[in-house]
Design an enzyme around this catalytic site. Structure first.
Site, PDB file in Angstrom:
ATOM      1  N   ASP A   1     -71.977   9.297 -40.897  1.00  0.00           N
ATOM      2  CA  ASP A   1     -71.971   8.566 -39.631  1.00  0.00           C
ATOM      3  C   ASP A   1     -71.367   7.173 -39.851  1.00  0.00           C
ATOM      4  O   ASP A   1     -72.072   6.167 -39.899  1.00  0.00           O
ATOM      5  CB  ASP A   1     -73.397   8.455 -39.086  1.00  0.00           C
ATOM      6  CG  ASP A   1     -73.441   7.817 -37.711  1.00  0.00           C
ATOM      7  OD1 ASP A   1     -72.416   7.841 -37.012  1.00  0.00           O
ATOM      8  OD2 ASP A   1     -74.507   7.286 -37.351  1.00  0.00           O
TER       9      ASP A   1
ATOM     10  N   HIS B   1     -61.788   7.454 -55.611  1.00  0.00           N
ATOM     11  CA  HIS B   1     -61.148   8.408 -54.698  1.00  0.00           C
ATOM     12  C   HIS B   1     -61.676   8.200 -53.283  1.00  0.00           C
ATOM     13  O   HIS B   1     -62.739   7.622 -53.085  1.00  0.00           O
ATOM     14  CB  HIS B   1     -61.433   9.849 -55.137  1.00  0.00           C
ATOM     15  CG  HIS B   1     -60.754  10.211 -56.417  1.00  0.00           C
ATOM     16  ND1 HIS B   1     -61.291   9.907 -57.652  1.00  0.00           N
ATOM     17  CD2 HIS B   1     -59.574  10.821 -56.650  1.00  0.00           C
ATOM     18  CE1 HIS B   1     -60.464  10.335 -58.589  1.00  0.00           C
ATOM     19  NE2 HIS B   1     -59.419  10.893 -58.011  1.00  0.00           N
TER      20      HIS B   1
ATOM     21  N   CYS C   1     -55.831  -0.193 -56.709  1.00  0.00           N
ATOM     22  CA  CYS C   1     -55.625  -1.555 -56.217  1.00  0.00           C
ATOM     23  C   CYS C   1     -54.144  -1.736 -55.918  1.00  0.00           C
ATOM     24  O   CYS C   1     -53.295  -1.431 -56.753  1.00  0.00           O
ATOM     25  CB  CYS C   1     -56.088  -2.562 -57.265  1.00  0.00           C
ATOM     26  SG  CYS C   1     -55.740  -4.277 -56.832  1.00  0.00           S
TER      27      CYS C   1
ATOM     28  N   ARG D   1     -65.053   8.301 -46.966  1.00  0.00           N
ATOM     29  CA  ARG D   1     -65.934   7.793 -48.016  1.00  0.00           C
ATOM     30  C   ARG D   1     -65.071   7.383 -49.198  1.00  0.00           C
ATOM     31  O   ARG D   1     -64.514   8.214 -49.888  1.00  0.00           O
ATOM     32  CB  ARG D   1     -66.943   8.851 -48.461  1.00  0.00           C
ATOM     33  CG  ARG D   1     -67.834   8.384 -49.612  1.00  0.00           C
ATOM     34  CD  ARG D   1     -68.930   9.382 -49.933  1.00  0.00           C
ATOM     35  NE  ARG D   1     -68.415  10.685 -50.307  1.00  0.00           N
ATOM     36  CZ  ARG D   1     -68.179  11.089 -51.560  1.00  0.00           C
ATOM     37  NH1 ARG D   1     -68.416  10.273 -52.575  1.00  0.00           N
ATOM     38  NH2 ARG D   1     -67.715  12.302 -51.787  1.00  0.00           N
TER      39      ARG D   1
ATOM     40  N   CYS E   1     -65.170   6.412 -52.584  1.00  0.00           N
ATOM     41  CA  CYS E   1     -66.089   6.569 -53.698  1.00  0.00           C
ATOM     42  C   CYS E   1     -65.507   5.756 -54.858  1.00  0.00           C
ATOM     43  O   CYS E   1     -64.550   6.174 -55.501  1.00  0.00           O
ATOM     44  CB  CYS E   1     -66.175   8.057 -54.033  1.00  0.00           C
ATOM     45  SG  CYS E   1     -67.352   8.468 -55.305  1.00  0.00           S
TER      46      CYS E   1
ATOM     47  N   HIS F   1     -56.931   1.840 -61.231  1.00  0.00           N
ATOM     48  CA  HIS F   1     -57.652   2.959 -60.636  1.00  0.00           C
ATOM     49  C   HIS F   1     -59.022   2.459 -60.175  1.00  0.00           C
ATOM     50  O   HIS F   1     -59.714   1.757 -60.917  1.00  0.00           O
ATOM     51  CB  HIS F   1     -57.834   4.075 -61.668  1.00  0.00           C
ATOM     52  CG  HIS F   1     -58.773   5.146 -61.243  1.00  0.00           C
ATOM     53  ND1 HIS F   1     -58.398   6.136 -60.369  1.00  0.00           N
ATOM     54  CD2 HIS F   1     -60.071   5.385 -61.568  1.00  0.00           C
ATOM     55  CE1 HIS F   1     -59.435   6.954 -60.177  1.00  0.00           C
ATOM     56  NE2 HIS F   1     -60.458   6.508 -60.894  1.00  0.00           N
TER      57      HIS F   1
ATOM     58  N   CYS G   1     -74.124   9.606 -53.484  1.00  0.00           N
ATOM     59  CA  CYS G   1     -73.210  10.401 -54.313  1.00  0.00           C
ATOM     60  C   CYS G   1     -73.189   9.930 -55.762  1.00  0.00           C
ATOM     61  O   CYS G   1     -72.615  10.594 -56.619  1.00  0.00           O
ATOM     62  CB  CYS G   1     -71.796  10.365 -53.733  1.00  0.00           C
ATOM     63  SG  CYS G   1     -70.976   8.757 -53.885  1.00  0.00           S
TER      64      CYS G   1
END
Length: 137
Positions: free
Chosen positions: A115, A107, A98, A121, A123, A104, A68
């Site tokens: 899987d 996301h 955090c 996820r 990111c 920040h 990604c």
């Protein structure tokens, strides 16, 4: 001046500690450009810490290749992050911060079909992280 415990430094103190780009991402919820971060493709074994305060956030055991453009993890360390509903841009997303210093990080997305054990996820912007490699034993 009384500071919020989650923001234990003034903006001036944060600016003195962080580069302008780090400040933009960690303190102003910015994003680094995709595929430019130091840890996007790393496979180094170790632990990832918050660049703002040094809190333990993720381990390499939970990092996976999502392609990604940012480092992806399927699970943070227990109680290391907090979540905020983010309605910026054109969609509702879940922002990850955090739990110690409120920086920040990125996301988290669910239901994308990776899987992984959690179907999540995380990111995360590389610029928010410091990787401490495992030592050879």
């Amino acid at each position: 001046m009384q500071l919020d415990p989650k923001q234990f430094k003034t903006p001036e103190q944060w600016r003195a500690q962080l580069t302008p780009q780090e400040y933009h991402v960690l303190r102003e919820a910015g994003t680094e450009r995709p595929f430019t971060g130091e840890y996007t493709d790393t496979q180094t074994k170790g632990t990832y810490y918050c660049k703002g305060c040094g809190a333990k956030l993720f381990t390499s055991d939970t990092k996976f290749e999502s392609h990604c453009g940012w480092p992806s993890f399927f699970m943070p360390e227990t109680d290391s992050v907090r979540y905020i509903e983010d309605k910026s841009l054109w969609q509702t997303r879940t922002e990850v911060r955090c739990a110690t210093c409120d920086s920040h990080l990125g996301h988290v997305f669910t239901g994308e079909g990776y899987d992984t054990p959690t179907d999540r996820r995380y990111c995360i912007n590389s610029i928010c992280l410091v990787l401490e490699p495992e030592t050879a034993r």
